[in-house]
Design a protein around this motif. Sequence first.
Motif, short mmCIF file in Angstrom:
data_model
loop_
_atom_site.label_atom_id
_atom_site.label_comp_id
_atom_site.label_asym_id
_atom_site.label_seq_id
_atom_site.Cartn_x
_atom_site.Cartn_y
_atom_site.Cartn_z
N SER A 33 0.80 -1.22 0.00
CA SER A 33 0.00 0.00 0.00
C SER A 33 0.83 1.27 0.00
N ARG A 59 -1.19 -4.20 -8.03
CA ARG A 59 -1.47 -5.47 -7.36
C ARG A 59 -0.83 -6.64 -8.12
N TYR A 62 2.90 -6.60 -7.49
CA TYR A 62 3.21 -7.10 -6.15
C TYR A 62 3.10 -8.61 -6.08
N GLU A 121 -0.85 -7.18 4.26
CA GLU A 121 -1.62 -6.89 3.05
C GLU A 121 -2.72 -7.94 2.82
N GLY A 122 -2.49 -9.17 3.28
CA GLY A 122 -3.44 -10.24 3.03
C GLY A 122 -4.77 -10.08 3.73
N GLU A 124 -6.82 -7.61 3.61
CA GLU A 124 -7.82 -7.04 2.69
C GLU A 124 -7.63 -7.46 1.25
N GLU A 125 -6.60 -8.26 0.98
CA GLU A 125 -6.30 -8.66 -0.39
C GLU A 125 -6.32 -10.20 -0.49
N GLU A 127 -6.04 -12.31 -2.90
CA GLU A 127 -5.00 -12.91 -3.74
C GLU A 127 -3.66 -12.93 -3.02
N VAL A 128 -3.39 -11.88 -2.25
CA VAL A 128 -2.16 -11.84 -1.47
C VAL A 128 -2.21 -12.91 -0.38
N ARG A 129 -3.36 -13.05 0.25
CA ARG A 129 -3.53 -14.07 1.29
C ARG A 129 -3.31 -15.47 0.72
#
Length: 206
Positions: A33, A59, A62, A121-122, A124-125, A127-129
């Motif tokens: 972010s 995104r 990242y 970051e995971g 709220e994201e 795909e990151v999680r």
Amino acid sequence: MKKATRPRGRPPSLGREAMLDGMKAQFWSGGFSRRSMDELARAAGASKPSLYSAFGDKRAIYLEVLRSFEADLERMLRITLSGRRPLASELETFFAASVEFYTSGENAQLGCPILGTAVAEGVEEPEVREQLAGTIRTIDEAFLKRLRHAVDGGELAPAVPVENLTLSLSSLLHSIALRARAGTEPGALRAMTSGSLDLIFRQAGA
């Protein structure tokens, strides 16, 4: 005569991997972010249109950086835990290399690039999680594979609970990464690692 114009976008000599390498440190130190596309473009040595063309949005960049770091970690695990040397020696080598990587030079106090940034970051994201979960599985699977090889080769007794031992080793790696990001000195991390490995294998009866 018509004046030649400078071509827009990515310089021909600047490839995708070179741009990706340039952006890794930005995300590693600041997460997702806090980084702007302008900062990423400067780090990549390319224009913003070039980044959008090569990777997509921030995104997507990242996520690709996280996948690249995971691939580096997987190679490190595969090389150090090859089964060519005694289990204890290979684990000592792997964890010593991890401490060195997380704390030396430009990496000092950054810890693991994935665990140090994707955890926050995971939330709220999704795909990151998912990428974070995949990286943790990669670590678990590498340890489990080496431990099963140790059982098959007679280094560990068949009764040793390799699944539990796997989680202990993975937890040790996570702790090293977290403490490195918090500024724990390398010597203290090495001492913690040595004591933890001794305790883990004593409890396993190895």
